[in-house]
Design a protein around this motif. Structure first.
Motif, PDB file in Angstrom:
ATOM      1  N   TRP A 287     -12.850   3.648  -4.751  1.00 46.68           N
ATOM      2  CA  TRP A 287     -12.282   4.932  -5.165  1.00 46.68           C
ATOM      3  C   TRP A 287     -12.214   5.933  -4.013  1.00 46.68           C
ATOM      4  O   TRP A 287     -11.261   6.722  -3.919  1.00 46.68           O
TER       5      TRP A 287
ATOM      6  N   SER B 216      -7.136  -2.337  -6.568  1.00 46.91           N
ATOM      7  CA  SER B 216      -8.543  -2.776  -6.536  1.00 46.91           C
ATOM      8  C   SER B 216      -9.240  -2.344  -5.239  1.00 46.91           C
ATOM      9  O   SER B 216      -9.983  -3.108  -4.625  1.00 46.91           O
ATOM     10  N   LEU B 217      -9.007  -1.098  -4.847  1.00 44.29           N
ATOM     11  CA  LEU B 217      -9.655  -0.526  -3.673  1.00 44.29           C
ATOM     12  C   LEU B 217     -10.824   0.349  -4.104  1.00 44.29           C
ATOM     13  O   LEU B 217     -10.854   0.837  -5.234  1.00 44.29           O
TER      14      LEU B 217
ATOM     15  N   ALA C 274      -5.715   3.350  -6.175  1.00 44.87           N
ATOM     16  CA  ALA C 274      -6.905   2.551  -5.872  1.00 44.87           C
ATOM     17  C   ALA C 274      -7.220   1.593  -7.013  1.00 44.87           C
ATOM     18  O   ALA C 274      -7.619   0.447  -6.782  1.00 44.87           O
TER      19      ALA C 274
ATOM     20  N   LEU D 256       0.830  -1.205   0.000  1.00 45.31           N
ATOM     21  CA  LEU D 256       0.000   0.000   0.000  1.00 45.31           C
ATOM     22  C   LEU D 256       0.865   1.256   0.000  1.00 45.31           C
ATOM     23  O   LEU D 256       0.623   2.192  -0.776  1.00 45.31           O
TER      24      LEU D 256
ATOM     25  N   PHE E  20       0.898   3.904  -3.262  1.00 42.30           N
ATOM     26  CA  PHE E  20       0.386   5.261  -3.100  1.00 42.30           C
ATOM     27  C   PHE E  20       1.502   6.295  -3.217  1.00 42.30           C
ATOM     28  O   PHE E  20       1.316   7.357  -3.830  1.00 42.30           O
TER      29      PHE E  20
ATOM     30  N   GLN F 224     -11.740   5.307  -0.874  1.00 38.31           N
ATOM     31  CA  GLN F 224     -10.612   4.990   0.002  1.00 38.31           C
ATOM     32  C   GLN F 224      -9.300   5.484  -0.602  1.00 38.31           C
ATOM     33  O   GLN F 224      -8.410   5.959   0.113  1.00 38.31           O
ATOM     34  N   GLY F 225      -9.177   5.384  -1.916  1.00 38.93           N
ATOM     35  CA  GLY F 225      -7.998   5.922  -2.580  1.00 38.93           C
ATOM     36  C   GLY F 225      -7.887   7.423  -2.394  1.00 38.93           C
ATOM     37  O   GLY F 225      -6.802   7.954  -2.136  1.00 38.93           O
TER      38      GLY F 225
ATOM     39  N   TYR G  13      -4.037   0.108   7.050  1.00 39.51           N
ATOM     40  CA  TYR G  13      -4.139   1.315   6.225  1.00 39.51           C
ATOM     41  C   TYR G  13      -3.579   2.528   6.964  1.00 39.51           C
ATOM     42  O   TYR G  13      -2.993   3.423   6.349  1.00 39.51           O
TER      43      TYR G  13
ATOM     44  N   GLY H  88      -4.133   9.128  -6.030  1.00 42.97           N
ATOM     45  CA  GLY H  88      -4.897   8.227  -5.178  1.00 42.97           C
ATOM     46  C   GLY H  88      -5.853   7.348  -5.967  1.00 42.97           C
ATOM     47  O   GLY H  88      -6.030   6.167  -5.660  1.00 42.97           O
ATOM     48  N   LEU H  89      -6.478   7.941  -6.986  1.00 44.64           N
ATOM     49  CA  LEU H  89      -7.370   7.156  -7.837  1.00 44.64           C
ATOM     50  C   LEU H  89      -6.602   6.095  -8.614  1.00 44.64           C
ATOM     51  O   LEU H  89      -7.078   4.963  -8.777  1.00 44.64           O
TER      52      LEU H  89
END
Length: 303
Positions: free
Chosen positions: A196, A193-194, A189, A64, A68, A198-199, A224, A185-186
Motif C-alpha cells: 500500500w 498486488s503492490l 496498488a 503500471l 495508476f 508503494q501505491g 517504477y 494509488g491505493l
C-alpha cells in the motif's frame, strides 16, 4: 529512513535560502535546472536499458503506468467535478481557441530524452559491451544538484505564506487532488498486488513527472521510475489539451487536474483561457502540490 530524507531535504533547504536577486541568475538557474532534468531523465532511459529481461520489464512499465493513470484520474476527476458544482469559480470569457501544441512539445521533449537515453543504453550494453553500473551513482549526484536548484527556485518564487493562507480555492484544489490521488494509488496498488505504501508513493507525484520519476526510480528501480514519469507526463499532456476545452464550464477541474504543473507549464493556458483571476488559485494550488511531492513521496518510500 531519516538518513535518506536528510539527503534529499538538505539541498532543498539550503537552496531555499539562497537569494537570486538578479534576473540573469534566475535565468541561469532555470536553464541549468532544465538541462539537468533532461540529463537525469536520459539516465533513467539508460537504466531501463540496463535491465535484464528487458521486454518483460517494458511490459511491466506499461501496465503500471496505465493502471495508476486510470485509477488516479478516475478519483481526481470525480472530486474536481464536484468542486466545480459546489464551489463555482468565476472565469473571464475568452475569444478564440488556445494552442496547446508548444507546451505539449515541451513535455514531449522530456519523453524524447528518456527514449534517447534508452537507445544509448541499449547501444552501450549490446553493441559496445560496456558496463552500466555507474548510472545509479551519477543519478544520485545529479539529483542532489537538481534539488539544490529547485530549492533556489522555490525560495525566489515570490509566493509568501500569507498569499498561500489567504487563497482558499487554491488550498481546496490542492487538498482534493492529494486525497483523491492517494485513493487512486491505493486502488492501483490493490489491482497490482503492490504494498500500500508503494501505491501511495506512486500517487504522490501530482503531475511533477521529472522529480517523481527520479525519486521513485532511485528507491524502487527504473521500472517504477519510468512508470511514475509516464504517469505524471500523461497527466500534464491531458491537462494541456483539455484546459481550453473545459475551462469555461469546469474551471476548477481545468486548473486542478494539472496538479503541480498549474504553477508552471499549464499556467499560461490557464491565464489565457480563464483570465487573470484564475492565476492566484492556479499558482497556490501548484505551489502546495510541488512542495508536497518530495515530502510525501519520500515519506511513503521510506515506510
Amino acid at each position: 529512513m531519516f538518513q535518506g530524507m536528510l539527503l534529499i531535504f538538505t539541498p532543498l533547504f539550503v537552496g531555499y535560502f539562497i537569494p537570486l536577486r538578479q534576473e540573469k541568475w534566475q535565468r541561469f538557474v532555470s536553464n541549468l535546472t532544465n538541462r539537468l532534468i533532461t540529463l537525469i531523465l536520459a539516465l533513467i532511459g539508460v537504466s531501463l536499458a540496463a535491465l535484464d529481461n528487458l521486454l518483460t520489464n517494458l511490459g511491466q512499465v506499461g501496465l503500471l503506468t496505465l493502471t495508476f493513470f486510470l485509477s488516479i484520474g478516475l478519483f481526481n476527476l470525480m472530486a474536481l467535478l464536484w468542486v466545480d458544482w459546489r464551489y463555482p469559480l468565476a472565469v473571464k470569457e475568452q475569444q478564440g481557441d488556445e494552442n496547446s501544441l508548444p507546451h505539449a512539445k515541451e513535455s514531449l521533449s522530456l519523453l524524447v530524452a528518456v527514449l534517447a537515453g534508452f537507445v544509448v543504453g541499449l547501444a552501450t550494453k549490446y553493441w559496445i559491451a560496456l558496463p552500466l553500473d555507474w548510472v545509479d551513482q551519477a543519478n544520485t549526484v545529479i539529483l542532489m544538484v537538481l534539488l539544490l536548484l529547485i530549492g533556489m527556485q522555490l525560495g525566489n518564487s515570490g509566493i509568501g505564506l500569507k498569499q498561500i493562507l489567504l487563497n482558499r480555492a487554491g488550498i481546496r484544489l490542492a487538498a482534493v487532488l492529494i486525497m483523491t490521488s492517494w485513493l487512486g494509488g491505493l486502488l492501483a496498488a490493490l489491482i497490482l498486488s503492490l504494498p500500500w505504501h508503494q501505491g501511495l508513493a506512486m500517487a504522490s507525484g501530482f503531475g511533477w513527472y521529472s522529480l517523481s520519476g527520479i525519486l521513485i526510480g532511485d528507491h524502487l528501480g527504473p521500472v517504477y521510475g519510468g512508470a511514475s514519469f509516464l504517469n505524471e507526463l500523461l497527466r500534464e499532456l491531458v491537462a494541456l489539451i483539455s484546459i481550453p476545452l473545459i475551462m469555461r464550464r469546469f474551471p476548477n477541474t481545468a486548473i486542478g487536474y494539472g496538479g503541480a504543473t498549474s504553477m508552471d507549464f499549464t499556467l499560461p493556458i490557464i491565464q489565457r483561457c480563464g483570465g487573470i483571476h484564475c492565476v492566484p488559485t492556479a499558482i497556490v494550488s501548484g505551489f502546495i502540490l510541488s512542495l508536497s511531492v518530495p515530502f510525501m513521496m519520500l515519506f511513503f518510500l521510506q515506510l
